[in-house]
Design a protein around this motif. Structure first.
Motif, short mmCIF file in Angstrom:
data_model
loop_
_atom_site.label_atom_id
_atom_site.label_comp_id
_atom_site.label_asym_id
_atom_site.label_seq_id
_atom_site.Cartn_x
_atom_site.Cartn_y
_atom_site.Cartn_z
N ALA A 202 -19.06 -12.29 -19.60
CA ALA A 202 -19.43 -11.12 -18.79
C ALA A 202 -18.89 -11.27 -17.37
O ALA A 202 -18.34 -10.33 -16.80
CB ALA A 202 -20.94 -10.96 -18.78
N LEU A 203 -19.04 -12.48 -16.80
CA LEU A 203 -18.52 -12.72 -15.45
C LEU A 203 -17.01 -12.54 -15.40
O LEU A 203 -16.46 -11.99 -14.44
CB LEU A 203 -18.90 -14.14 -14.99
N GLY B 42 -11.79 -7.97 -15.83
CA GLY B 42 -11.65 -6.98 -16.91
C GLY B 42 -11.42 -7.55 -18.29
O GLY B 42 -11.43 -6.82 -19.26
N GLN B 43 -11.26 -8.87 -18.42
CA GLN B 43 -10.93 -9.44 -19.73
C GLN B 43 -11.73 -10.73 -19.94
O GLN B 43 -11.67 -11.63 -19.09
CB GLN B 43 -9.43 -9.75 -19.78
N ALA B 44 -12.48 -10.82 -21.04
CA ALA B 44 -13.19 -12.06 -21.35
C ALA B 44 -12.22 -13.02 -22.00
O ALA B 44 -11.59 -12.69 -23.02
CB ALA B 44 -14.36 -11.77 -22.29
N THR B 45 -12.07 -14.20 -21.42
CA THR B 45 -11.08 -15.14 -21.95
C THR B 45 -11.70 -16.38 -22.59
O THR B 45 -11.06 -17.04 -23.40
CB THR B 45 -10.12 -15.60 -20.82
N ALA C 187 -19.56 -4.19 -23.67
CA ALA C 187 -18.11 -4.23 -23.73
C ALA C 187 -17.61 -4.93 -24.99
O ALA C 187 -16.63 -4.50 -25.59
CB ALA C 187 -17.57 -4.95 -22.49
N ASP C 188 -18.31 -6.01 -25.39
CA ASP C 188 -17.85 -6.79 -26.55
C ASP C 188 -18.29 -6.18 -27.87
O ASP C 188 -17.60 -6.29 -28.87
CB ASP C 188 -18.44 -8.21 -26.51
N GLY C 189 -19.47 -5.61 -27.87
CA GLY C 189 -20.11 -5.27 -29.14
C GLY C 189 -19.86 -3.85 -29.58
O GLY C 189 -20.53 -3.35 -30.48
N GLY C 190 -18.94 -3.18 -28.97
CA GLY C 190 -18.60 -1.83 -29.40
C GLY C 190 -19.53 -0.78 -28.84
O GLY C 190 -19.53 0.36 -29.31
N GLY C 191 -20.36 -1.13 -27.85
CA GLY C 191 -21.27 -0.14 -27.29
C GLY C 191 -20.50 0.96 -26.57
O GLY C 191 -19.48 0.72 -25.92
N LYS C 192 -21.00 2.16 -26.69
CA LYS C 192 -20.36 3.30 -26.03
C LYS C 192 -21.38 3.97 -25.14
O LYS C 192 -22.57 3.73 -25.25
CB LYS C 192 -19.86 4.30 -27.08
N GLU C 193 -20.94 4.83 -24.27
CA GLU C 193 -21.85 5.65 -23.48
C GLU C 193 -22.86 6.30 -24.43
O GLU C 193 -22.48 6.83 -25.47
CB GLU C 193 -21.09 6.77 -22.74
N GLY C 194 -24.11 6.25 -24.06
CA GLY C 194 -25.14 6.86 -24.91
C GLY C 194 -25.72 5.88 -25.92
O GLY C 194 -26.77 6.12 -26.49
#
Lengths: 353, 353
Positions: free
Chosen positions: A296-297, A303-306, A102-109
């Motif tokens: 991550a938690l 839905g949002q890392a704070t 989610a943070d590092g720009g990873g996408k499906e695949g």
């Protein structure tokens, strides 16, 4: 025994025996000059160090004893011939992967977005870390830029003696000579690119710090079962509790299993340090030992890392206490600083106290 | 200077000065006990070692001088605090990837099947290798099973002094103290699974051996331009030439560039060894320095890899000669053996000769 290394005008410091209550210490100059030298010849040195430790615990007086100030201590091994760090707690790896996705720009695949595979459930993740210059428990952590995503990782590590190639699991624990705490400083924003290359971590795993002393397994009593250390690892950032997961719970790959993995195709030399990976419990109420996992938690929950990564001036504290509340290893207490005053490895000498 | 480490009853051997023509050597006991100790205090030790080297080259007589037998020598650094190995020659990485894709079960969409990306053309691949137990130039290579896909990799390495964090490229070469040859033994069939994990090589990069001596840059004359070593690296297997590519040609990332990469987020301690990666030239007529690449070339040429990986009893020779035909580093000459007689690191003492 509790063993540490006092800073002096050498790179490896002077081997010290520290009393159980940390009140007095002495340089073990009459036994071995450095901890590595003691590990190189453990059968000779260990009983002699034990005698000195027994003497320290009787509260002696005399000119060889001093009150230890851990600001003047290196890591127990200020540099080592090998530092292997595993990911022994799969719950950390799962959360870290989710955070990277989610943070590092990873996408499906994207391969770094993958769930933990069957292979990873059966074989530990383990990387070779840099071991040429560790930080002492009270040394500042010099980083160039806050943009790197500065994170701590609280871990347990063992120091091994010579382990033969292909060691069996039931023999592996015999090679554990000492245990200590770890702060494996990680530059989170550099991790995804290095992971994608497959060659491990050269830039993203920067400094590693250890507790003031390393202790022999017998110091741990019933908390050490030969495979896992059943005590909570307590981590604070700027005085606020980040987590206190029990290091003995949810350790998917225990230390003997990690040693088997490391020694599968080669022996391991005396003084090899092997890390557990970030301690983590399935129960999120235990809290966590690195910020990436906290983020991550937060994402899982809302839905949002704070929680931000570390900033210059932030203070980290990593500590472990026994059932009676006594510190086992001494605390890691470090401040993140902008690089400048500790750009090279050569350190000034410190008085013996 | 040419420096080596004679096996003795310690793990680090005794620092030796070896004459340029390899005919005589002496233990430098009056200067530093080990090569690491000399590197730790190079400004003090180097001129004194140089005086001893000058004496050696005058062909002296006397009890301190002996005829070196490289079977009694460790690697110049028998163990080190850091061993970083890069992939400096992109043509090797390209061929190795192609070979892995075809040999290792890679399929379309498998990340290890990818062509060299733009990122890899701009930033070197580099991994942290195990440095707790190197092999000497004449030590056998113990492996458990031929099924692992045993391969050699012929490389050049530099030994560094303290490198500050964030060193600039134009300053990086000043930190190169010594150069030597490398055989980076690789278990090819274990590589794909470790690459896929992203954590680098723990099991697939097993033993690493080095040439009998390490030499200071001034020994290399015009062949060393401060960035690359312009001499052919000659590799034989069982007496047959595998290749003799020029280490100065087609080095995509030269040594200063590799040092900058390694020191980006942390300093490097004195005695850090940094490898070039497998030497490789674009011209396939130069031959190659590892079997995986030969297999790749065979596949490119005819669709079928026919050269097998190494078997027990196979002999490897890695050598570099200067323009006059003189050996620069002494030869690496090793035999692959079934594990058994060298299962642990503790070696018997050897006579000084």
């Amino acid at each position: 025994m509790k063993l540490g290394s006092l800073k002096n005008d050498t790179r490896d410091g002077a081997l010290c025996v520290v009393a159980r209550d940390f009140k007095i210490a002495t340089i073990a100059y009459d036994i071995a000059p450095t901890l590595q030298a003691a590990l190189d010849d453990w059968d000779y040195c260990a009983p002699r160090l034990q005698d000195l430790y027994d003497a320290a615990n009787r509260g002696p007086e005399g000119s060889r004893w001093f009150e230890p100030d851990f600001a003047t201590f290196h890591a127990p091994l200020p540099r080592a011939y090998q530092w292997l760090d595993a990911s022994g707690y799969l719950v950390h790896a799962e959360r870290a992967r989710r955070a990277r996705g989610a943070d590092g720009g990873g996408k499906e695949g994207d391969p770094r977005f993958h769930e933990i595979s069957k292979e990873l459930r059966e074989e530990p993740l383990m990387y070779q870390g840099d071991s040429d210059a560790f930080l002492g428990a009270r040394d500042p952590i010099p980083v160039e830029s806050e943009d790197a995503g500065i994170d701590l990782e609280g871990e347990i590590a063992v120091i091994l003696d010579d382990v033969p190639m292909g060691v069996k699991r039931e023999k592996a624990a015999e090679h554990i000579r000492l245990l200590m705490l770890v702060n494996d400083v990680t530059l989170r924003n550099l991790v995804p690119a290095e992971l994608a290359k497959g060659f491990g971590f050269v830039q993203s795993k920067t400094w590693t710090a250890f507790s003031p002393v390393a202790v022999t397994p017998d110091e741990l009593g019933a908390a050490w079962d030969g495979r896992k250390l059943h005590l909570p690892l307590v981590v604070h950032v700027n005085g606020a509790l980040l987590g206190q997961p029990n290091a003995g719970a949810d350790m998917t790959f225990d230390f003997p299993r990690l040693i088997v993995h490391a020694a599968k195709t080669r022996p391991l030399g005396a003084g090899t340090i092997l890390g557990s990976g970030t301690v983590s419990n399935k129960d999120p109420k235990a809290g966590i030992c690195c910020i990436a996992e906290k983020r991550a938690l937060e994402m899982i929950a809302g839905g949002q890392a704070t929680t931000p990564f570390l900033k210059f001036g932030d203070r980290i504290e990593i500590e472990m206490r026994d059932a009676e509340g006594h510190s086992v290893f001494g605390a890691i207490e470090q401040e993140v600083v902008r690089i400048g005053h500790r750009a090279t490895l050569v350190e000034p000498a410190a008085d013996a106290g």
